[in-house]
Design a protein around this motif. Structure first.
Motif, mmCIF file in Angstrom:
data_model
loop_
_atom_site.group_PDB
_atom_site.id
_atom_site.type_symbol
_atom_site.label_atom_id
_atom_site.label_comp_id
_atom_site.label_asym_id
_atom_site.label_seq_id
_atom_site.Cartn_x
_atom_site.Cartn_y
_atom_site.Cartn_z
ATOM 1 N N LEU A 16 0.863 -1.186 0.000
ATOM 2 C CA LEU A 16 0.000 0.000 0.000
ATOM 3 C C LEU A 16 0.898 1.234 0.000
ATOM 4 C CD1 LEU A 16 -2.662 -1.080 2.670
ATOM 5 C CD2 LEU A 16 -2.611 -1.556 0.209
ATOM 6 N N LYS A 17 0.727 2.102 -0.995
ATOM 7 C CA LYS A 17 1.627 3.248 -1.159
ATOM 8 C C LYS A 17 1.148 4.499 -0.429
ATOM 9 C CE LYS A 17 3.461 3.534 -5.415
ATOM 10 N NZ LYS A 17 3.494 3.549 -6.914
ATOM 11 N N LYS A 18 -0.111 4.489 0.004
ATOM 12 C CA LYS A 18 -0.681 5.639 0.707
ATOM 13 C C LYS A 18 -0.754 5.346 2.206
ATOM 14 C CE LYS A 18 -2.093 7.913 -3.108
ATOM 15 N NZ LYS A 18 -1.642 9.266 -3.489
ATOM 16 N N PRO A 19 -0.910 6.385 3.043
ATOM 17 C CA PRO A 19 -1.157 6.140 4.475
ATOM 18 C C PRO A 19 -2.473 5.379 4.655
ATOM 19 C CG PRO A 19 -0.561 8.445 4.069
ATOM 20 C CD PRO A 19 -0.786 7.822 2.733
ATOM 21 N N TYR A 23 -7.043 4.800 2.775
ATOM 22 C CA TYR A 23 -7.892 3.654 2.432
ATOM 23 C C TYR A 23 -9.159 3.660 3.284
ATOM 24 C CZ TYR A 23 -3.542 2.488 0.191
ATOM 25 O OH TYR A 23 -2.413 2.558 -0.570
ATOM 26 N N LYS A 24 -9.023 4.143 4.519
ATOM 27 C CA LYS A 24 -10.198 4.283 5.382
ATOM 28 C C LYS A 24 -11.181 5.287 4.773
ATOM 29 C CE LYS A 24 -12.635 4.332 9.295
ATOM 30 N NZ LYS A 24 -13.522 3.213 9.675
ATOM 31 N N PRO A 112 -2.905 -6.559 14.993
ATOM 32 C CA PRO A 112 -1.992 -7.176 14.011
ATOM 33 C C PRO A 112 -2.594 -7.177 12.613
ATOM 34 C CG PRO A 112 -3.012 -8.850 15.406
ATOM 35 C CD PRO A 112 -3.386 -7.521 15.998
ATOM 36 N N TYR A 113 -1.713 -7.191 11.616
ATOM 37 C CA TYR A 113 -2.052 -7.249 10.190
ATOM 38 C C TYR A 113 -2.636 -5.943 9.647
ATOM 39 C CZ TYR A 113 -1.379 -12.131 11.284
ATOM 40 O OH TYR A 113 -0.847 -13.306 11.747
ATOM 41 N N VAL A 114 -2.716 -4.913 10.477
ATOM 42 C CA VAL A 114 -3.095 -3.599 9.953
ATOM 43 C C VAL A 114 -1.787 -2.908 9.588
ATOM 44 C CG1 VAL A 114 -4.327 -1.448 10.377
ATOM 45 C CG2 VAL A 114 -5.112 -3.554 11.450
ATOM 46 N N GLY A 115 -1.306 -3.224 8.384
ATOM 47 C CA GLY A 115 -0.015 -2.716 7.944
ATOM 48 C C GLY A 115 -0.051 -2.266 6.506
#
Length: 632
Positions: A16-19, A23-24, A112-115
């Motif tokens: 993911l290239k954006k903060p 995406y939120k 976890p996995y929120v990366g």
């Protein structure tokens, strides 16, 4: 495919290239990466159902916060299992901490996995036990962020012992002699070297230890690491990796044996083993998805820069043709047309086998992947029928009545769904030892559509061992009382072992090899087996580049048709009443149908790497010496 063979794995890498806030806001969730990874793996479940794994990295976290997460499963439905566990963990955190729900920063910090960087893998266990230790991704841990390495790949190396010995010479003590371990430790060794050199540079330039960390991340030369690590790799590979601070890479073998495709825009970079997976998951057009160049690495730096770097000198491209025949999803635009073309190109041989009598011939296929080549075969048959109609009309043009014209035009091809697979029974058969007893019931047949005067033509993707044909399909077809059964393989005869990721390592299990041996006996030439063994044995200690494939000499004694006819004889049990013929695709037509995937070593013995010739000779010696062992 009627013969079940396990084969190549599948990889998925997503950056993911954006903060995460982006995406939120745009997609309504900060779990965008996790959701897309689920789809990328699920859409590649055809590539592996023995195990699945996922790893993720969070960028720019504070010391003391966990930034690498990994989960693996070898359960019956591994993809569903790992994502069920991930979802359960996420939901538990959100229930216990409602304040996380709308706060992306807290989600990233605590869940976890929120990366931003993800690596996933699906696996078929072609070698060794299907234990959790064999499931990718593999993790090499270190307290230095830049020395952490996560690796997953679709690969098989022919020279594992040599690579293992290289590590021992470097002073390492690998925990096992497996290609995954040796490859990861080789990359890890040169990663350590690179980080050490960069740290010394930073120290000489006056940076503090803490300041050096960011500089190392920026300067780390991933291409150089991969060049040094892969120097002696012999095999087919699409190797993916993540480095702890956030760099990512996928490198591909010089012959392009294993597939890898990528797409990038201002939001993401994604890599997968199959092109339509990316098309479907991200809704992007065919022509925007690129193939990673053989011998190159796609490198994604922590800052989002994407590089295409040459790592090895490319050899002649020999991409695996089995990808096109069977392994890859048929929804790929090129693969769909190629499979249809395979069916069209074999049609002249089919017409010859039925004496052009399409009126008394029923066409069908082995479910499910042979369906596309069946469509191509039917198109070619319809072309033949149309030409016949035209000729008959022209022949009778002087006194052609409406009734006669109607009679000519009303002739249709007869195609039926004859074989029906019992899917649940197929998934139950997992071990070779039980296959023969159970396989007879894998297929059911459709009764009432075949007449005693009919030829029955049924197409399959390929014929490997022939077990299912002999124990089930031919017998079941014979119950319908056709005059003649014609089994058509859209692939050529599989004559040689594979050593790049397909579970075909033993010569004696291949029905084409067995047929060739029977022909040698029939023609009093079996002494040639002893001669070829002596030649193979004499090369046992040669370097790979010096070894010649002498097994070719045995096949050269006979024509393709002679071997095909012997296979038909061997697979037809005495109880079968119908005449049985087996037709295989020619290698020439395979190349016409699949011009971009010319890897054909399992058909021709022309291996794309030096290690291939060693493997085929070793496989032959194992057969001769009665050793039930793999050749690599």
């Amino acid at each position: 495919m009627s013969d079940a063979i396990k084969h190549e794995c599948g990889i998925a890498l997503l950056r993911l290239k954006k903060p995460l806030d982006y995406y939120k806001q745009k997609y309504g969730t900060a779990f965008y990466g996790v959701e897309k990874m689920y789809l990328l793996l699920e859409k590649q479940h055809n590539r592996g159902q023995d195990g699945a794994g996922l790893a993720s990295i969070k960028l720019d976290v504070k010391p003391g916060q966990r930034y690498i997460s990994r989960i693996r499963s070898n359960h019956a439905q591994p993809i569903q299992d790992i994502f069920s566990q991930i979802n359960t963990r996420i939901n538990e955190e959100l229930v216990q901490h409602p304040e996380y729900r709308e706060d992306v920063a807290l989600q990233k910090e605590h869940i976890p996995y929120v990366g931003e960087v993800f690596l996933g893998h699906v696996r078929y266990g072609t070698f060794g036990k299907n234990s959790i230790e064999n499931v990718h991704p593999f993790l090499r841990q270190n307290n230095w962020m830049h020395r952490n390495l996560i690796v997953a790949g679709n690969f098989n190396m022919t020279n594992v012992k040599e690579l293992f010995d290289d590590l021992v010479r470097l002073g390492q003590h690998p925990k096992q002699m497996a290609d995954t371990v040796t490859v990861m430790e080789k990359i890890g060794h040169f990663l350590d070297d690179e980080v050490t050199d960069l740290y010394q540079q930073c120290k000489n330039e006056g940076f503090s230890k803490q300041e050096a960390s960011a500089v190392i991340a920026e300067r780390l030369d991933v291409a150089r690491i991969l060049k040094r690590a892969s120097k002696n790799w012999d095999g087919g590979y699409a190797m993916a990796g993540l480095i702890g601070h956030g760099d990512a890479f996928v490198t591909r073998d010089p012959a392009g044996i294993r597939p890898a495709y990528y797409y990038q825009d201002d939001e993401i970079v994604v890599v997968a083993s199959e092109r339509p997976v990316i098309q479907t998951v991200f809704n992007v057009p065919f022509d925007q998805i690129k193939e990673i160049t053989p011998g190159h690495a796609l490198i994604i730096k922590k800052n989002g820069t994407v590089l295409d770097e040459k790592v090895r000198e490319a050899s002649i491209k020999k991409a695996c043709s089995f990808e096109r025949i069977y392994f890859s999803r048929g929804s790929d635009a090129e693969i769909y047309q190629e499979r249809k073309e395979l069916g069209k190109l074999i049609m002249p041989e089919v017409l010859k086998a039925v004496d052009n009598d399409t009126d008394n011939t029923v066409f069908s296929y082995i479910p499910n992947t042979a369906e596309t080549s069946f469509f191509g075969m039917i198109e070619a048959a319809n072309d033949f029928l149309n030409q016949r109609k035209i000729a008959e009309i022209l022949q009778n043009k002087e006194n052609l009545s409406a009734e006669k014209l109607q009679e000519i035009l009303s002739v249709k091809l007869r195609s039926e769904k004859i074989a029906i697979k019992d899917v649940k029974l197929r998934t139950f058969i997992t071990e070779d030892s039980s296959r023969d007893d159970m396989v007879a019931h894998v297929y059911d047949v459709t009764y009432g559509v075949i007449k005693p005067t009919d030829n029955l033509v049924i197409i399959d993707d390929s014929i490997v061992r022939g077990t299912t044909l002999k124990k089930s399909i031919i017998k079941m077809m014979d119950r319908l009382n056709p005059k003649k059964i014609i089994i058509v393989s859209s692939a050529p005869q599989i004559r040689y072992p594979d050593c790049y990721g397909i579970d075909m390592a033993k010569l004696e299990t291949l029905v084409a090899f067995q047929a060739m041996l029977e022909l040698l006996k029939d023609t009093n030439k079996y002494h040639l087996v002893d001669e070829v063994y002596a030649k193979c044995k004499a090369q046992e200690h040669y370097s790979d580049s010096e070894i010649v494939n002498y097994v070719n000499e045995l096949y050269a004694q006979f024509t393709d048709e002679q071997i095909s006819d012997k296979i038909a004889e061997m697979l037809t049990e005495p109880s079968v009443k119908a005449e049985v013929k087996i037709i295989f695709q020619s290698v020439e037509n395979l190349h016409k149908a699949c011009p971009k995937n010319l890897g054909d070593w399992y058909f021709t013995g022309n291996y794309p790497t030096a290690g291939g010739n060693r493997v085929v000779n070793r496989a032959f010696m194992n057969f001769y010496e009665g050793k039930d062992a793999r050749a690599y």
